[in-house]
Design an enzyme around this catalytic site. Structure first.
Site, PDB file in Angstrom:
ATOM      1  N   ASN A 291       0.658  -1.192   0.340  1.00  0.00           N
ATOM      2  CA  ASN A 291      -0.310  -0.154  -0.172  1.00  0.00           C
ATOM      3  C   ASN A 291       0.545   1.305   0.127  1.00  0.00           C
ATOM      4  O   ASN A 291      -0.031   2.148  -0.401  1.00  0.00           O
ATOM      5  CB  ASN A 291      -0.908  -0.187   1.715  1.00  0.00           C
ATOM      6  CG  ASN A 291      -1.731   1.186   2.087  1.00  0.00           C
ATOM      7  OD1 ASN A 291      -2.527   1.499   1.281  1.00  0.00           O
ATOM      8  ND2 ASN A 291      -0.824   1.899   2.864  1.00  0.00           N
TER       9      ASN A 291
ATOM     10  N   SER B 177      -4.624   2.604  -8.868  1.00  0.00           N
ATOM     11  CA  SER B 177      -5.189   4.062  -8.509  1.00  0.00           C
ATOM     12  C   SER B 177      -5.715   4.626  -9.503  1.00  0.00           C
ATOM     13  O   SER B 177      -5.588   3.892 -11.020  1.00  0.00           O
ATOM     14  CB  SER B 177      -4.467   5.683  -7.911  1.00  0.00           C
ATOM     15  OG  SER B 177      -5.468   6.053  -8.029  1.00  0.00           O
TER      16      SER B 177
ATOM     17  N   TYR C 269       1.889  10.643 -11.402  1.00  0.00           N
ATOM     18  CA  TYR C 269       1.309   9.282 -10.584  1.00  0.00           C
ATOM     19  C   TYR C 269       0.941   8.383 -10.989  1.00  0.00           C
ATOM     20  O   TYR C 269       1.397   6.794 -10.992  1.00  0.00           O
ATOM     21  CB  TYR C 269       0.932  10.412  -9.508  1.00  0.00           C
ATOM     22  CG  TYR C 269       0.059   9.513  -8.783  1.00  0.00           C
ATOM     23  CD1 TYR C 269       0.405   9.071  -7.198  1.00  0.00           C
ATOM     24  CD2 TYR C 269      -1.715   9.219  -8.562  1.00  0.00           C
ATOM     25  CE1 TYR C 269      -0.157   8.183  -6.673  1.00  0.00           C
ATOM     26  CE2 TYR C 269      -2.141   8.395  -7.829  1.00  0.00           C
ATOM     27  CZ  TYR C 269      -1.921   8.106  -7.030  1.00  0.00           C
ATOM     28  OH  TYR C 269      -2.453   7.071  -5.476  1.00  0.00           O
TER      29      TYR C 269
ATOM     30  N   ALA D 105       1.433   7.084 -14.163  1.00  0.00           N
ATOM     31  CA  ALA D 105       2.821   6.257 -14.360  1.00  0.00           C
ATOM     32  C   ALA D 105       2.796   5.341 -13.890  1.00  0.00           C
ATOM     33  O   ALA D 105       2.727   4.450 -14.125  1.00  0.00           O
ATOM     34  CB  ALA D 105       3.997   7.036 -15.170  1.00  0.00           C
ATOM     35  N   SER D 106       3.034   5.713 -12.112  1.00  0.00           N
ATOM     36  CA  SER D 106       3.291   4.824 -11.617  1.00  0.00           C
ATOM     37  C   SER D 106       1.953   4.267 -11.287  1.00  0.00           C
ATOM     38  O   SER D 106       2.435   2.200 -11.016  1.00  0.00           O
ATOM     39  CB  SER D 106       3.521   5.720 -10.449  1.00  0.00           C
ATOM     40  OG  SER D 106       3.365   6.126  -9.308  1.00  0.00           O
ATOM     41  N   LYS D 107       0.976   4.802 -10.864  1.00  0.00           N
ATOM     42  CA  LYS D 107       0.210   3.496 -10.670  1.00  0.00           C
ATOM     43  C   LYS D 107      -0.529   2.532 -12.027  1.00  0.00           C
ATOM     44  O   LYS D 107      -1.405   1.510 -11.604  1.00  0.00           O
ATOM     45  CB  LYS D 107      -1.371   4.791 -10.518  1.00  0.00           C
ATOM     46  CG  LYS D 107      -0.992   5.389  -8.717  1.00  0.00           C
ATOM     47  CD  LYS D 107      -0.729   3.967  -8.009  1.00  0.00           C
ATOM     48  CE  LYS D 107      -0.173   4.814  -6.560  1.00  0.00           C
ATOM     49  NZ  LYS D 107      -0.068   3.442  -5.268  1.00  0.00           N
TER      50      LYS D 107
HETATM   51  P1  NAP Z   1      -1.029   8.586   2.882  1.00  0.00           P
HETATM   52  O1  NAP Z   1      -2.400   9.122   4.174  1.00  0.00           O
HETATM   53  O2  NAP Z   1      -0.294   9.687   2.142  1.00  0.00           O
HETATM   54  O3  NAP Z   1      -0.439   7.143   3.011  1.00  0.00           O
HETATM   55  C1  NAP Z   1       0.607   6.442   3.121  1.00  0.00           C
HETATM   56  C2  NAP Z   1       1.666   5.926   3.553  1.00  0.00           C
HETATM   57  O4  NAP Z   1       3.123   5.546   3.112  1.00  0.00           O
HETATM   58  C3  NAP Z   1       2.438   6.498   5.141  1.00  0.00           C
HETATM   59  O5  NAP Z   1       1.889   5.113   5.985  1.00  0.00           O
HETATM   60  C4  NAP Z   1       4.085   6.300   4.383  1.00  0.00           C
HETATM   61  O6  NAP Z   1       4.162   6.478   5.757  1.00  0.00           O
HETATM   62  C5  NAP Z   1       3.818   5.595   3.266  1.00  0.00           C
HETATM   63  N1  NAP Z   1       5.070   5.513   3.293  1.00  0.00           N
HETATM   64  C6  NAP Z   1       5.390   6.894   2.079  1.00  0.00           C
HETATM   65  N2  NAP Z   1       6.487   6.215   1.352  1.00  0.00           N
HETATM   66  C7  NAP Z   1       7.284   5.353   1.918  1.00  0.00           C
HETATM   67  C8  NAP Z   1       8.652   4.694   1.994  1.00  0.00           C
HETATM   68  N3  NAP Z   1       9.138   5.849   1.490  1.00  0.00           N
HETATM   69  N4  NAP Z   1       8.615   3.695   2.490  1.00  0.00           N
HETATM   70  C9  NAP Z   1       7.554   2.619   3.028  1.00  0.00           C
HETATM   71  N5  NAP Z   1       6.461   3.845   3.324  1.00  0.00           N
HETATM   72  C10 NAP Z   1       6.237   4.947   2.593  1.00  0.00           C
HETATM   73  O7  NAP Z   1      -1.799   7.533   1.662  1.00  0.00           O
HETATM   74  P2  NAP Z   1      -3.062   6.490   1.269  1.00  0.00           P
HETATM   75  O8  NAP Z   1      -3.729   8.247   0.905  1.00  0.00           O
HETATM   76  O9  NAP Z   1      -3.599   5.911   2.625  1.00  0.00           O
HETATM   77  O10 NAP Z   1      -2.681   6.158  -0.231  1.00  0.00           O
HETATM   78  C11 NAP Z   1      -2.579   4.765  -0.204  1.00  0.00           C
HETATM   79  C12 NAP Z   1      -1.820   4.396  -0.955  1.00  0.00           C
HETATM   80  O11 NAP Z   1      -3.651   4.391  -1.275  1.00  0.00           O
HETATM   81  C13 NAP Z   1      -1.106   4.837  -1.670  1.00  0.00           C
HETATM   82  O12 NAP Z   1      -0.187   3.646  -2.328  1.00  0.00           O
HETATM   83  C14 NAP Z   1      -1.966   5.435  -2.909  1.00  0.00           C
HETATM   84  O13 NAP Z   1      -0.879   5.814  -3.656  1.00  0.00           O
HETATM   85  C15 NAP Z   1      -3.068   4.978  -2.759  1.00  0.00           C
HETATM   86  N6  NAP Z   1      -4.319   5.971  -3.278  1.00  0.00           N
HETATM   87  C16 NAP Z   1      -4.614   5.941  -2.689  1.00  0.00           C
HETATM   88  C17 NAP Z   1      -6.068   6.581  -3.323  1.00  0.00           C
HETATM   89  C18 NAP Z   1      -6.718   8.137  -2.117  1.00  0.00           C
HETATM   90  O14 NAP Z   1      -7.489   8.955  -2.842  1.00  0.00           O
HETATM   91  N7  NAP Z   1      -6.010   8.591  -1.276  1.00  0.00           N
HETATM   92  C19 NAP Z   1      -6.474   6.983  -4.362  1.00  0.00           C
HETATM   93  C20 NAP Z   1      -6.166   6.045  -4.492  1.00  0.00           C
HETATM   94  C21 NAP Z   1      -4.674   5.197  -4.332  1.00  0.00           C
HETATM   95  P3  NAP Z   1       5.235   7.476   6.698  1.00  0.00           P
HETATM   96  O15 NAP Z   1       3.713   8.131   7.341  1.00  0.00           O
HETATM   97  O16 NAP Z   1       6.260   6.953   7.138  1.00  0.00           O
HETATM   98  O17 NAP Z   1       5.772   8.995   5.798  1.00  0.00           O
END
Ligand code: NAP
Length: 254
Positions: free
Chosen positions: A95, A149, A162, A164-166
């Site tokens: 995640n 995503s 972003y 591209a990565s997803k």
């Molecule tokens: P978030 O609240 O920003 O949390 C990101 C998490 O990733 C945090 O626990 C962070 O840890 C961890 N992280 C970041 N860089 C890291 C690294 N280099 N190594 C290990 N851990 C790392 O994000 P979220 O919204 O929960 O999103 C979670 C996933 O769902 C992501 O992959 C995101 O792209 C995907 N997503 C989110 C949405 C949305 O609308 N929110 C939509 C589609 C997809 P720290 O606390 O240590 O920084």
């Protein structure tokens, strides 16, 4: 009625579990009996505190194992620690992710390097290492859930990097699912829409309102909405499901 899902005896690793979607996934897996390894990177002592708090809340074993998803050697060490501390691995929720929005002309080489190493390299390295442990489970195999995503499917202004990565996460998921099906290791991706977490909190109010208006169900998603689907894909309820990209977006993309 007894819960349809009982994950007791299973060990799950959730990357990016300090907050947002990852934390919700860790909590729902703990609530259904799994031992959970929390992974994040920026604040190891806060992660340890969270693991203690969740272990108490759910009466379940919960480990804190910080490691940077962008560093392959740190990931290798993480899996050695999982084997030593938890003895096995059944579920990976890959995640952890970053979102660095920029219009095409403003994207920097540093942003490209950082986003791709965390969102793509990190996911591939985690799949590789998780597979090594899951293969030890014999016919029980394992379940890997990656976080893509809708932006990887539909694109968005300011999200070339972003997106591209997803899209890469989807491609990695599909190929891994084909390669690992014979080992009974299932690999599926989620494509969440607009979910209320720190990642989306930084969006300007006008854009936020416009995005919510584009959602069929007319509300932003919660981390728990995503975690419920992760629970399904992690559990035997989905035992014949692999290589799927599951939208969790309230009808944003149909
Ligand atoms: P978030 O609240 O920003 O949390 C990101 C998490 O990733 C945090 O626990 C962070 O840890 C961890 N992280 C970041 N860089 C890291 C690294 N280099 N190594 C290990 N851990 C790392 O994000 P979220 O919204 O929960 O999103 C979670 C996933 O769902 C992501 O992959 C995101 O792209 C995907 N997503 C989110 C949405 C949305 O609308 N929110 C939509 C589609 C997809 P720290 O606390 O240590 O920084």
């Amino acid at each position: 009625m007894a819960s349809l899902i009982n994950l007791s005896g299973k060990v799950a690793l959730v990357t990016g579990a300090s907050r947002g979607i990852g934390r919700a996934c860790a909590e729902i897996l703990l609530a259904h009996g799994a031992k959970v390894v929390l992974n994040a990177v920026s604040d190891p002592s806060a992660l340890k505190k969270l693991a203690e708090e969740l272990a108490k809340k759910y009466g379940q074993t919960c480990f804190a194992m910080p490691a940077d998803a962008a560093k392959p050697e740190a990931i290798t060490q993480l899996y050695k620690d999982i084997l030593q501390e938890a003895g096995r691995l059944d579920i990976l929720v890959a995640n952890a992710g970053v979102m660095e929005d920029a219009l095409i002309g403003m994207i920097t080489p540093q942003q490209i390097e950082h986003t791709l190493s965390v969102n793509v390299g990190g996911v591939i390295n985690h799949i590789q290492m998780a597979t090594r442990l899951m293969r030890r489970n014999g016919k029980d195999g394992g379940s890997i859930v990656t976080l893509s995503s809708i932006i990887g499917r539909t694109g968005n202004i300011g999200q070339t990097l972003y997106g591209a990565s997803k899209a890469a996460v989807m491609g990695a998921t599909l190929s891994a699912a084909k390669e690992l099906a014979g080992d009974n290791i299932r690999v599926n991706a989620l494509a969440p829409g607009f979910i209320d977490t720190d990642m989306t909190a930084k969006l300007p109010k006008g854009i936020r309102e416009k995005r919510v208006a584009s959602i069929g169900m007319q509300r932003i998603g919660t981390a728990d909405d995503v975690a419920r689907t992760v629970l399904f894909l992690a559990s035997p309820l989905s035992q014949y499901v692999t290589g799927q990209i599951v939208g969790v977006d309230g009808g944003m993309v149909i």
